[in-house]
Write an enzyme that holds these catalytic residues in place. Sequence first.
Site, PDB file in Angstrom:
ATOM      1  N   TYR A  81      28.063  19.909  11.739  1.00  0.00           N
ATOM      2  CA  TYR A  81      28.117  19.152  10.490  1.00  0.00           C
ATOM      3  C   TYR A  81      27.708  19.959   9.266  1.00  0.00           C
ATOM      4  O   TYR A  81      27.718  19.456   8.156  1.00  0.00           O
ATOM      5  CB  TYR A  81      27.272  17.870  10.584  1.00  0.00           C
ATOM      6  CG  TYR A  81      25.832  18.069  10.976  1.00  0.00           C
ATOM      7  CD1 TYR A  81      24.924  18.643  10.105  1.00  0.00           C
ATOM      8  CD2 TYR A  81      25.375  17.672  12.235  1.00  0.00           C
ATOM      9  CE1 TYR A  81      23.609  18.836  10.455  1.00  0.00           C
ATOM     10  CE2 TYR A  81      24.057  17.862  12.600  1.00  0.00           C
ATOM     11  CZ  TYR A  81      23.181  18.441  11.705  1.00  0.00           C
ATOM     12  OH  TYR A  81      21.865  18.638  12.065  1.00  0.00           O
ATOM     13  N   GLU A  94      30.431  11.355   6.891  1.00  0.00           N
ATOM     14  CA  GLU A  94      30.593  11.814   8.281  1.00  0.00           C
ATOM     15  C   GLU A  94      29.796  10.905   9.201  1.00  0.00           C
ATOM     16  O   GLU A  94      28.835  10.284   8.766  1.00  0.00           O
ATOM     17  CB  GLU A  94      29.969  13.209   8.456  1.00  0.00           C
ATOM     18  CG  GLU A  94      30.376  14.194   7.442  1.00  0.00           C
ATOM     19  CD  GLU A  94      29.522  15.467   7.526  1.00  0.00           C
ATOM     20  OE1 GLU A  94      28.537  15.516   8.279  1.00  0.00           O
ATOM     21  OE2 GLU A  94      29.870  16.405   6.811  1.00  0.00           O
ATOM     22  N   CYS A 127      22.907 -28.564  44.907  1.00  0.00           N
ATOM     23  CA  CYS A 127      21.887 -28.485  43.847  1.00  0.00           C
ATOM     24  C   CYS A 127      22.549 -28.805  42.507  1.00  0.00           C
ATOM     25  O   CYS A 127      23.570 -28.206  42.148  1.00  0.00           O
ATOM     26  CB  CYS A 127      21.307 -27.077  43.843  1.00  0.00           C
ATOM     27  SG  CYS A 127      20.420 -26.635  42.340  1.00  0.00           S
ATOM     28  N   CYS A 166      18.708 -20.432  45.699  1.00  0.00           N
ATOM     29  CA  CYS A 166      18.565 -21.814  46.122  1.00  0.00           C
ATOM     30  C   CYS A 166      19.678 -22.073  47.138  1.00  0.00           C
ATOM     31  O   CYS A 166      20.855 -21.932  46.814  1.00  0.00           O
ATOM     32  CB  CYS A 166      18.724 -22.749  44.921  1.00  0.00           C
ATOM     33  SG  CYS A 166      19.009 -24.464  45.413  1.00  0.00           S
ATOM     34  N   CYS A 181      16.432 -28.487  41.985  1.00  0.00           N
ATOM     35  CA  CYS A 181      16.439 -29.483  43.069  1.00  0.00           C
ATOM     36  C   CYS A 181      15.214 -29.390  43.972  1.00  0.00           C
ATOM     37  O   CYS A 181      15.130 -30.103  44.975  1.00  0.00           O
ATOM     38  CB  CYS A 181      17.719 -29.361  43.890  1.00  0.00           C
ATOM     39  SG  CYS A 181      17.813 -27.812  44.807  1.00  0.00           S
ATOM     40  N   LYS A 210      26.938   9.934  11.733  1.00  0.00           N
ATOM     41  CA  LYS A 210      25.615  10.455  12.059  1.00  0.00           C
ATOM     42  C   LYS A 210      25.441  10.275  13.559  1.00  0.00           C
ATOM     43  O   LYS A 210      25.089   9.197  14.035  1.00  0.00           O
ATOM     44  CB  LYS A 210      24.541   9.699  11.292  1.00  0.00           C
ATOM     45  CG  LYS A 210      23.140  10.260  11.508  1.00  0.00           C
ATOM     46  CD  LYS A 210      22.167   9.614  10.554  1.00  0.00           C
ATOM     47  CE  LYS A 210      20.783  10.237  10.592  1.00  0.00           C
ATOM     48  NZ  LYS A 210      20.261  10.566  11.893  1.00  0.00           N
ATOM     49  N   LYS A 218      22.159   4.056   7.495  1.00  0.00           N
ATOM     50  CA  LYS A 218      21.825   3.673   8.872  1.00  0.00           C
ATOM     51  C   LYS A 218      22.481   2.348   9.237  1.00  0.00           C
ATOM     52  O   LYS A 218      22.418   1.379   8.466  1.00  0.00           O
ATOM     53  CB  LYS A 218      20.312   3.524   9.016  1.00  0.00           C
ATOM     54  CG  LYS A 218      19.541   4.808   8.762  1.00  0.00           C
ATOM     55  CD  LYS A 218      19.492   5.686   9.980  1.00  0.00           C
ATOM     56  CE  LYS A 218      18.345   5.293  10.873  1.00  0.00           C
ATOM     57  NZ  LYS A 218      18.150   6.245  11.961  1.00  0.00           N
ATOM     58  N   ASP A 235      24.002  10.393  17.176  1.00  0.00           N
ATOM     59  CA  ASP A 235      22.633  10.209  17.623  1.00  0.00           C
ATOM     60  C   ASP A 235      22.376  11.077  18.846  1.00  0.00           C
ATOM     61  O   ASP A 235      22.439  10.620  19.975  1.00  0.00           O
ATOM     62  CB  ASP A 235      22.409   8.727  17.941  1.00  0.00           C
ATOM     63  CG  ASP A 235      20.945   8.401  18.047  1.00  0.00           C
ATOM     64  OD1 ASP A 235      20.117   9.259  17.692  1.00  0.00           O
ATOM     65  OD2 ASP A 235      20.623   7.288  18.491  1.00  0.00           O
ATOM     66  N   CYS A 271      13.285 -24.391  43.985  1.00  0.00           N
ATOM     67  CA  CYS A 271      14.359 -24.360  42.987  1.00  0.00           C
ATOM     68  C   CYS A 271      13.959 -25.238  41.793  1.00  0.00           C
ATOM     69  O   CYS A 271      13.583 -26.398  41.982  1.00  0.00           O
ATOM     70  CB  CYS A 271      15.654 -24.887  43.613  1.00  0.00           C
ATOM     71  SG  CYS A 271      16.939 -25.145  42.371  1.00  0.00           S
TER      72      CYS A 271
HETATM   73  S1  IVH Z   1      23.080  16.777   7.644  1.00  0.00           S
HETATM   74  C1  IVH Z   1      20.172  19.188   5.615  1.00  0.00           C
HETATM   75  N1  IVH Z   1      24.960  15.558   8.963  1.00  0.00           N
HETATM   76  O1  IVH Z   1      20.410  13.603  11.572  1.00  0.00           O
HETATM   77  C2  IVH Z   1      20.170  17.832   6.203  1.00  0.00           C
HETATM   78  N2  IVH Z   1      22.771  15.512   9.884  1.00  0.00           N
HETATM   79  O2  IVH Z   1      18.073  12.513  10.166  1.00  0.00           O
HETATM   80  C3  IVH Z   1      20.655  17.899   7.533  1.00  0.00           C
HETATM   81  N3  IVH Z   1      22.617  14.343  12.047  1.00  0.00           N
HETATM   82  O3  IVH Z   1      18.336  16.374  11.967  1.00  0.00           O
HETATM   83  C4  IVH Z   1      21.403  16.856   8.046  1.00  0.00           C
HETATM   84  N4  IVH Z   1      24.739  13.804  12.193  1.00  0.00           N
HETATM   85  O4  IVH Z   1      20.245  16.162  13.588  1.00  0.00           O
HETATM   86  C5  IVH Z   1      23.660  15.871   8.932  1.00  0.00           C
HETATM   87  N5  IVH Z   1      26.756  14.534  10.021  1.00  0.00           N
HETATM   88  C6  IVH Z   1      25.460  14.854  10.001  1.00  0.00           C
HETATM   89  C7  IVH Z   1      24.576  14.489  11.033  1.00  0.00           C
HETATM   90  C8  IVH Z   1      23.227  14.820  10.935  1.00  0.00           C
HETATM   91  C9  IVH Z   1      23.566  13.740  12.783  1.00  0.00           C
HETATM   92  C10 IVH Z   1      21.197  14.412  12.417  1.00  0.00           C
HETATM   93  C11 IVH Z   1      20.622  15.798  12.300  1.00  0.00           C
HETATM   94  C12 IVH Z   1      19.403  15.686  11.438  1.00  0.00           C
HETATM   95  C13 IVH Z   1      19.143  14.218  11.437  1.00  0.00           C
HETATM   96  C14 IVH Z   1      18.505  13.832  10.136  1.00  0.00           C
END
Ligand code: IVH
Length: 706
Positions: A247, A134, A460, A455, A440, A136, A343, A138, A437
Amino acid sequence: MYDASTQKEFIQRGKVFLQHPEKVSSDQLPILRKLLRFHEWKYYVKDNPVISDFEYDMLFKILERIEAAHPDLITPDSPTQRVGSDLSSDFPTVSHLSPMLSLENSYNADDLKDFEKQVRKLTGEENPITYVVEPKFDGSSVALIYENNYLVRGATRGNGLQGDDITPNIKTMPTVPLSADFSARGIHKVELRGEALIRKDYFEAINEQRAKEELPLFANPRNAAAGGLRMKDPKEAAQRKLDTFIYQLTYAEDAEGRDATQKFSTHSEMLQYLSEIGFLIPNDLIKVCKNISEVIDFCQEAERNREQYPYEIDGMVVKVNRLDLQQKCGLTAHHPRWAIAYKFKAKQETSILEDVVFQVGKVGAITPVAKIKPIELAGVTVSSVSLHNEEFIRSKDIRIGDHLVVERAGDVIPYIVKSLPELRDNSVRPIVFPELCPSCQTPLVKEEDMAAWRCPNYHCPEQVIQRMIHFVSKNAMNIDGMGESQIRKFHDLGWLNNFDDIYRLPFDEIQKLDGFGQRSVENLKKAIEMSKNNPIHRLLYGLSIHHLGRKASKLIAGQIKHLLDLKDWEMERLTAINEIGPILAGNIIAFFKIPENVSLLQSLEALGVNLNQKEEDRPKALPTDGPLSGKTILFTGKLVQMNRKEAQDLAEKAGAKNISAVSKNLNILVAGEKAGSKLKKAKALGTVDILSEQEFLDLVNGMANG
Ligand code: IVH
């Protein structure tokens, strides 16, 4: 809490540890823990981190590794024994039904293979293991509790065990259902975990607005989202337009208080169900992978596409799909052993400002450019970063020798987020802006209300070179084979002082130069010859008239027969064109009032460069009152009732503009049969209206409802 010299010591020590992680020994555990605690304090309490997330993760990993080898040395207050806290006193504190843990991080294919090995060891499973991958996201994590199908509580992560009760703010989010049909599955009480986020384009709009109101800008979408969750007034929280992606389902009980998580056998089934009952699940970005090599491929593909998503994604999360296997893996105090984050390459790093150079632009603006110790950002080496103007340097208090935080978000050019004054020593020195400048030596001037020093010398040498570079560039005259180095060489040799010189270049002489073969000279000749035939909007854009962009060049070109017609154009006529304001109009008028500019254009024409508007280049005016006026449209897949060209003509007649790629600028995608990646991408963007061929026809024929 930490004096300056302690701070500096912690930061320096951290760097040493990171340079030779293998050399860190158990004797150094106390200092390693202290410096991690210091960085947590900087991050969570002061909201002012002084190392990148990546560096923090690496230090954390060193600690984990040593503690794993010496479990007897683990202390109850070690950073590994808890998860970070963001509790605030503005909200009631509530306990989570189960701890909100973190994730272990991985950075490459080998890390993922190691993860698979560990899962096998923990579960004893010998058959292929299925994983769910899935995004992640931010943002900021939230925990939602539903009872009797109703949302009863929404909380932040807090310290992992307890969070802030922010239910009123959560309830403002349209993506969080206020009720959902859990009872159909026999679930009475449930806790879901998700990530609250802000769309990237909306984040930019918020920052633009804040800039207008002279409020401090948010550094990134994550901060804007986290702040939004904690607004005291839910109305203000609502203005951040947050979305929550779910998630995880972490806790479920039936009406008799018995565990109800066993109603599902896999994580993917759980997500599917949550999606069906109305939760926001990023289905298009989730893949169930049959084995770890599919996981690796999908993670890498997602990383390549990371900029296409409408939300900020900093990695992928890989989860064991079968819930019984998850149980067998178990948890540490810090993270579940059945999941790992993959990551993406860091977008933010720290570096050191080694020097500042002052560049002269094509209209004379002086731009300070930071020369930094090279760093890698999202996979690209960065050593030069614009400092924009004097005000930027002043407001961020940037000095030579400073440690800087640099960010590069994908295609976005690198940006200096801030300097780190706490790391300064006596060797830093202020950046001194030149008065003359650098090319020049003409005294620089600053026009009222303008941020840049300029300038004023049109001749120039550096300005001449920059104008030439622009003139031949892709979007202007598009002369292949003539890059910056060739231009500088020809200019030094006295062959290039104005645009018309390009059409008089001494090719026989060029051929004698080092680095020019017969072939490259032939190609250059051809490219120059071809450019003579360009539509006039390219030439107009290539002239480097201050503030005149491509779009306005096209609009103006569409209204004239010959480029020199502009000699007689007045303010009213120019400003009557949408997009052209009085400042740009003034610059155009001023350009054509200068006799040398007119004779330059005449000279270009005499050398064979086209100055006439050709009928085929004239932009088609789209109707402004059609059913699709103001919209952009793209057709994909196989159409059955008409061919692509007929469809595009119909769209134009209805006022729409045909474009060729899916981006946030696209309004409508018409998906024919077997539509593929464009459809997928448009869905992922979430902003594109997706129509079938028939729906499109109904719309242009004015039959659609509403
Ligand atoms: S599962 C039980 N799934 O990442 C472990 N976390 O670094 C829980 N996050 O605090 C995480 N997308 O806020 C999970 N698809 C995803 C996620 C996700 C973002 C965040 C979440 C967590 C942090 C951990």
